[in-house]
Every structure is written in structure tokens, then in C-alpha cells.
Design an enzyme around this catalytic site. Sequence first.
Site, PDB file in Angstrom:
ATOM      1  N   HIS A 254      70.010  53.560  36.318  1.00  0.00           N
ATOM      2  CA  HIS A 254      68.797  53.672  35.495  1.00  0.00           C
ATOM      3  C   HIS A 254      68.897  54.868  34.533  1.00  0.00           C
ATOM      4  O   HIS A 254      69.278  55.960  34.942  1.00  0.00           O
ATOM      5  CB  HIS A 254      67.577  53.852  36.420  1.00  0.00           C
TER       6      HIS A 254
HETATM    7 CA    CA Z   1      71.080  51.158  32.799  1.00  0.00          CA
END
Ligand code: CA
Length: 408
Positions: A201
Site C-alpha cells: 500500500h
Molecule cells: Ca500499491
Amino acid sequence: SNGITRPKGHTVSFHYNSGVEDMHFGKTHPMKPWRLTLTKHLVLGYGLQYAMDTYVAMPASKDQVRAFHDPDYVDFLKEVSPQTFETLCENPRYQRFIPPKHEGDTVDLGPFNLSTSPGADCPVFDGMSEYLFLYTGATLAATNQLLTGQSDIAINWSGGLHHAHKSEASGFCYINDIVLAILDLLHLYPRVLYIDIDVHHGDGVEEAFQRQPRVMTLSYHRYGPYDETGHKFFPGTGDLADTGLKGTIGEHFALNVPIPSGIDDRQYKYLFESITSRAIDAYKPKAIVLQCGADSLGGDRLGQFNINIKQHGECVSFVKKQGLPLLILGGGGYTARNVARAWCHETALATDNGANLPDRIPLDLVPRPQAFTGRAHGDGMLFPKFQRDHKNDCVEADLEYMVKRLEW
Ligand code: CA
Ligand code: VJV
Ligand code: ZN
């Protein structure tokens, strides 16, 4: 000639300083700047330098880095080395940045989440300061190239370090070159779209712009419940429900696509193209920053996806097709031979030479790993087949649900 030509109708620039190459995070640390050497040699071996403008990057200045990072953190990064670390840690100025000790901590953490312990995510290593300011300088030079209209696409494979925070290193990232680039782009462009195909992320970039509607962040990443060892896949954020800071004008300008392990090309293509095109149609960005972390490839040492170089590259082509000023950055990627193959292939796609690379790589121009320092770099053969497959945990209905949920 070798069949490589300059693209018609757009200019591509490549920004790099070989000073980033000879760095060692630690003997068995997964991040190997040597993958950048391999990428460079593959790009040059194919003759892709003839298709673009190549620039040797200068290091970023402290002032440039302060546009996002805390001035105390910037000074520390500029001074730090394995030799100066302990003395710097004693400096009263940095005391407030030393985290409290937690039970079960395996490494001793100094200020800013930095450490000299061999098992640390963000170790202090020889030459680290030079390395950080060089990869950042290359990203800022690439950004400037877009801002001045000298390039339509600018590439820095040594950048894309998306986890770094304002006053904290995280997940192998120390300076967030992406945030600095976007801040510069905001001087000219009213809206910037950030797309992140690294398997992790893009938390640092999302957080930096969580109150900023002029930046939309869109990250595709491995995400799920706790694993057998009781840990979440790093950094543990980026839920589907996370769409920006609630109650601020930045709300709804972050998008997250959490993905189970083992996703294959077809499934990834479906998610990436349907969601990215909806985001672009709705947001109408004037520039795009694409973080191309290669740890989303099958066989990556840290990643858990099963996508091939072909599909990874199709993400780049899909974004390029939008015809907007485009900053292309690297990021993760821990199986060096695959990182080099992917980023070389994507350099070819950016310059419209995707179809011109012969199947056989020019082996005589690619250095063999042993040729560098004699030290073990962990990657023997250059291009064997992917060695590891992840179990496909992707339920088609879930992927469809994610696309639907992201309608706004
Ligand atoms: Ca990513
Ligand atoms: O999972 C974590 C954090 C821990 C605490 C620290 N220990 C070392 C590992 C577990 C919870 N960190 C991740 C960070 C991934 C960063 C990805 C960066 C990017 O690709 O998104 C962008 C460039 C992690 N996963 C694996 C490791 N750390 C790891 C770190 C090591 C290691 C082996 C694995 C550090 C040193 C050594 N081995 C010797
Ligand atoms: Zn990653």
C-alpha cells in the site's frame, strides 16, 4: 541498427545517477540497489538510450527535501552514517524522535525509525545519505522535465519510495520522493493522479495528501486478514473503506484496491483497467505519477501476486495511452532479474519500442552478477523462470464487488 527508434509525437527522458548502485542495505536485506545496475545495463544493452533523452541526476538539496520532510529529519539524513549514528542519537535535538521501546522488539530503534541493527527495515548503511539524495534528485529532475514541457514522459527507476513519512523512515523508504514530485507538479497542474502498482500500500503518499483534493491517490496492493504468523501484510493499511480523511475536503480523493494473494494477469487487468479508467474519467487529472513497484510480479521474494511482466507492462501502456504528462517511478522489487526485465520492458513501452525488443536479450552487454564486487548478491542466474507461485485466493465475485464499491 538495433531497430530501436525515437517515439513519434512524444519525448521520453530517463533520469539516473549510477551513484545509487553500489549501496548495501545489509547482507541479506531484501532491498538491493544492485537491481538498478541490472536494469540500466539491460536498457543500454537493448539500445533504448537512443529512443530517449538521458540525464545524469544531481543530488536533491536539503531545501528541496524540506518541502515535505521535517527539517530535523532532513539534517539527520544528511549527516547520518554508521560512524556518526550513535553520536547523532545523543544530540538533544533528535531525542523527541526516538520511539518508546515495545515489548518483543527485535531491533533497537533510534530516532526516525532508523537503526544500525542488521534486521531492521530501515538500516543505516555506508553511503546511505548520498543514495537518498541521489534517488530524490533524479525524481525531481524528472518532474522538472515535465513542468518545463521538455518531456511528456519522464522515468526514474531509482525512485518511488512510497512509505516514507514527514519525520520517519518506513519500509525501506527514507525520503518520499513521490510526495516531493507531486508537490512540484501542483505548482502547474490543478489535479494530479497518483497510481501505485507496487504490491504494498502506498501509505506515505496517501497520508501526505489526505486533506488535499487536488491529489487523488489510487493504490493496488496485497491486503488481508492476519496470516499464520499473526502479522498483517506490510504496512497493514489500505482497506477498501479507506477513501481519505473523513470530515476534510480531502475525503473521497484516496482510493484503495485491497487484493488477496495469488491474483493472476486476467484478474489484475480487469481490476486495474476498470478502476483506473473510472478514476480518470471522474477526476480528470492533468498529470499522472505512476509508481511501478515490481514486487507485484510473480516470483517476487516479498510479493504474493502471480502477475507476469506482460501484464505489469500493460498497466504502464494503459496509463500512457491517456496522453497526460507522466512521471514513471520504480519502487519495490526483490527478485532482481525480474525487476530488471520488467523495468527495461516498460522503458521500451514508454518509448513505443515494446515490439522492437528481440526475444533474446543481448547477453554480452548485460554484466553477470559475479562481475561486480565478488560479494554474493543473491541472484545467480539472470533470467530463469519464476520459481514461486502463490495460491490464488482471488474470488471473482470479490473483485467485481471492489469495482462496484469504488463507484462514486
Ligand atoms: Ca500499491
Ligand atoms: O513487515 C515489515 C515490518 C516488520 C518489522 C521489521 N522486521 C524486519 C520485518 C517485519 C513488520 N516490514 C516489511 C517492509 C516492506 C517494505 C516494502 C517496500 C516497498 O516495496 O513497498 C517500496 C520500496 C518487510 N517485509 C519483509 C521485510 N520487511 C524484511 C526486512 C528485512 C529482512 C527480511 C525481510 C530486513 C533486514 C534483513 N532481512 C536482514
Ligand atoms: Zn513494495
